[in-house]
Design an enzyme around this catalytic site. Structure first.
Site, PDB file in Angstrom:
ATOM      1  N   GLU A   8     -59.635 -43.297 -45.475  1.00  0.00           N
ATOM      2  CA  GLU A   8     -60.591 -42.947 -46.538  1.00  0.00           C
ATOM      3  C   GLU A   8     -61.435 -44.173 -46.853  1.00  0.00           C
ATOM      4  O   GLU A   8     -60.892 -45.266 -47.043  1.00  0.00           O
ATOM      5  CB  GLU A   8     -59.834 -42.479 -47.791  1.00  0.00           C
ATOM      6  CG  GLU A   8     -60.773 -42.159 -48.951  1.00  0.00           C
ATOM      7  CD  GLU A   8     -60.072 -41.433 -50.085  1.00  0.00           C
ATOM      8  OE1 GLU A   8     -59.297 -40.488 -49.824  1.00  0.00           O
ATOM      9  OE2 GLU A   8     -60.292 -41.832 -51.238  1.00  0.00           O
ATOM     10  N   GLY A 102     -63.009 -33.816 -59.700  1.00  0.00           N
ATOM     11  CA  GLY A 102     -63.606 -35.076 -60.145  1.00  0.00           C
ATOM     12  C   GLY A 102     -63.186 -35.389 -61.568  1.00  0.00           C
ATOM     13  O   GLY A 102     -62.587 -34.545 -62.251  1.00  0.00           O
ATOM     14  N   HIS A 143     -50.360 -34.728 -61.848  1.00  0.00           N
ATOM     15  CA  HIS A 143     -51.690 -35.232 -62.205  1.00  0.00           C
ATOM     16  C   HIS A 143     -51.617 -35.896 -63.583  1.00  0.00           C
ATOM     17  O   HIS A 143     -50.838 -35.461 -64.435  1.00  0.00           O
ATOM     18  CB  HIS A 143     -52.680 -34.062 -62.207  1.00  0.00           C
ATOM     19  CG  HIS A 143     -54.094 -34.475 -62.441  1.00  0.00           C
ATOM     20  ND1 HIS A 143     -54.682 -34.417 -63.681  1.00  0.00           N
ATOM     21  CD2 HIS A 143     -55.028 -34.982 -61.606  1.00  0.00           C
ATOM     22  CE1 HIS A 143     -55.941 -34.855 -63.585  1.00  0.00           C
ATOM     23  NE2 HIS A 143     -56.164 -35.202 -62.337  1.00  0.00           N
ATOM     24  N   GLN A 170     -52.441 -37.983 -53.699  1.00  0.00           N
ATOM     25  CA  GLN A 170     -52.737 -39.217 -54.433  1.00  0.00           C
ATOM     26  C   GLN A 170     -51.834 -40.313 -53.888  1.00  0.00           C
ATOM     27  O   GLN A 170     -50.759 -40.018 -53.346  1.00  0.00           O
ATOM     28  CB  GLN A 170     -52.436 -38.956 -55.924  1.00  0.00           C
ATOM     29  CG  GLN A 170     -52.736 -40.087 -56.862  1.00  0.00           C
ATOM     30  CD  GLN A 170     -54.207 -40.485 -56.785  1.00  0.00           C
ATOM     31  OE1 GLN A 170     -54.579 -41.225 -55.886  1.00  0.00           O
ATOM     32  NE2 GLN A 170     -55.006 -40.014 -57.716  1.00  0.00           N
ATOM     33  N   GLN A 206     -57.048 -54.883 -58.089  1.00  0.00           N
ATOM     34  CA  GLN A 206     -57.327 -53.557 -57.538  1.00  0.00           C
ATOM     35  C   GLN A 206     -56.159 -52.611 -57.839  1.00  0.00           C
ATOM     36  O   GLN A 206     -56.362 -51.479 -58.284  1.00  0.00           O
ATOM     37  CB  GLN A 206     -57.541 -53.719 -56.026  1.00  0.00           C
ATOM     38  CG  GLN A 206     -57.421 -52.461 -55.205  1.00  0.00           C
ATOM     39  CD  GLN A 206     -57.050 -52.801 -53.750  1.00  0.00           C
ATOM     40  OE1 GLN A 206     -56.787 -53.925 -53.378  1.00  0.00           O
ATOM     41  NE2 GLN A 206     -57.050 -51.816 -52.909  1.00  0.00           N
TER      42      GLN A 206
END
Ligand code: FAD
Length: 281
Positions: A8, A102, A143, A170, A206
C-alpha cells in the site's frame, strides 16, 4: 493456495508533481507484488485527492504493467462524484477498488450520501455490476468507533454480503488478535479471502500517530523495542523490519490468505521484507 503479497502506498503531497512517485514505483514494481493499492484522502471533490490517486494507480497499470487497487473513501462524495471516479478508473483500465467510508475531515461537513462503506459497495454493484473487484477494510481489534466487537463484525458481514470480493485488515502488532478475528468472522459465514495488514515500523513518531488514529494495541515486546531503539533511527528501522518479518512468518505458517504491507513508500523496507517472503514461498 499461495498467499497474496501486496503493498500500500500514498500519492505525493498535492504541491508535488505526481511523477515524483516513479522512483518509488521503480523499486516497488521490481519486487513483483500481486498488487499495489493507492490511498486517497477523504476530502471529497473539492480536494483533488481522487485525481491524484487515479494518476498513481494508472501509472502502476500503464507504465509498469502491474495490478493496482484504487482506494475510494466516500464520506465526502456524492453519487455523481463516485460515478465520475468509476468511469475514470474504467477508462484507465483499473478494475479493482478498496471501497471505504473514510474518516471525517476537519472543517468539511460529511455529505452523508454514503454513511457507511456498505452504502458505497451497494452503489458500485448497482451501477457497474461485476465490472470491479471490490475489497473492503476490516478491523481485527474492532473499529475505533465501535464499542461492541460482535456488532462490528455483524456490520462487516452485511458489508461483505453487499458484494465484497476480499478484505484487507487494519494494521496490528499482535497476531493473536488476527487469529481470533478470523475464527469469529468465519463462524459468521464471512468466507472471502482476508489479507493481513502489516506495517513495518521505521519511525517512532509515525507509529505513535498511526496507533492514535487506528487504535491498534502495542504488545509489551513491541513497546520495549520502541523504548530501546526509538531514538536511533537506523536501529529502529532494523528492529521494525525484524518484528514485521516475525509476524509475517507466523501468519504464513498459519495459512494466511495474504499479506498487505503498509510500506509507507519505503522501497528499502519493502525489499528487505519481500526477499524473505519470496524465500518462504
Ligand atoms: P465502515 O465499514 O462503514 O465502518 C465504520 C464504522 O461504522 C465501524 O465502527 C462499523 O462497525 C460501523 N458500521 C458499519 N456499517 C454500519 C451500519 N450499516 N450501521 C451502523 N454502523 C455501521 N481512509 C481514507 O480516508 N483513505 C484511504 O485510502 C484509506 N485506506 C484504508 C486502507 C485500509 C486497508 C484500512 C483498514 C483503512 C483505510 N482507511 C482509509 C481508513 C478508513 O477509511 C477508516 O478506518 C474509516 O473510519 C472506516 O472505514 P470503513 O470503510 O471500514 O467503514
Amino acid at each position: 493456495m499461495k498467499a497474496k503479497f501486496s503493498f500500500e502506498i500514498f500519492p505525493p503531497k498535492k504541491d508535488m508533481p505526481v511523477e515524483v512517485i516513479y522512483k518509488t514505483l521503480d523499486g516497488l514494481t521490481d519486487l513483483n507484488p500481486d498488487f499495489i493499492s493507492v490511498t486517497c484522502g477523504a476530502g471529497g471533490s473539492s480536494s483533488n485527492a481522487s485525481e491524484r490517486m487515479i494518476e498513481v494507480a494508472a501509472a502502476i497499470k500503464e507504465k509498469y504493467q502491474k495490478k493496482s487497487v484504487a482506494h475510494i473513501p466516500a464520506i465526502n462524495l456524492d453519487k455523481g462524484d463516485v460515478e465520475k471516479i468509476l468511469s475514470q478508473l474504467e477508462l484507465r483500465g483499473i478494475d479493482e477498488i478498496l471501497a471505504l467510508r473514510g474518516d471525517k475531515v476537519p472543517g468539511v461537513e460529511p455529505k452523508n450520501i454514503f454513511p457507511h462503506a456498505v452504502d458505497l459497495i451497494s452503489f458500485i454493484r448497482e451501477k457497474t455490476d461485476k465490472k470491479f473487484k471490490i475489497y473492503a477494510a476490516c478491523y481485527p481489534e474492532g473499529h475505533t468507533e465501535s464499542t461492541d466487537f460482535d456488532a462490528d463484525i455483524n456490520f462487516l458481514k452485511a458489508k461483505v454480503d453487499a458484494g465484497v470480493d476480499g478484505l484487507i485488515t487494519q494494521l496490528f502488532f499482535d497476531n493473536d488478535h488476527f487469529y481470533y478475528f478470523i475464527e469469529k468472522i468465519r463462524a459468521l459465514g464471512i468466507n472471502v479471502p482476508v489479507e493481513a495488514g502489516i506495517m513495518p515500523v521505521t519511525k517512532k513518531k509515525q507509529i505513535e500517530r498511526m496507533v492514535n488514529i487506528c487504535g491498534a494495541s502495542l504488545p509489551v515486546k513491541f513497546r520495549k523495542i520502541l523504548d530501546r531503539y526509538g531514538d536511533n533511527a537506523d536501529a529502529l528501522q532494523e528492529a521494525g523490519i525484524v518484528y514485521a518479518l516475525n509476524q509475517i512468518v507466523d501468519l504464513l505458517a498459519h495459512g494466511v490468505d495474504g499479506i498487505h504491507l503498509y510500506v509507507m513508500n519505503n522501497v528499502y523496507v519493502a525489499r528487505r521484507i519481500s526477499e524473505v517472503v519470496k524465500s518462504l514461498a
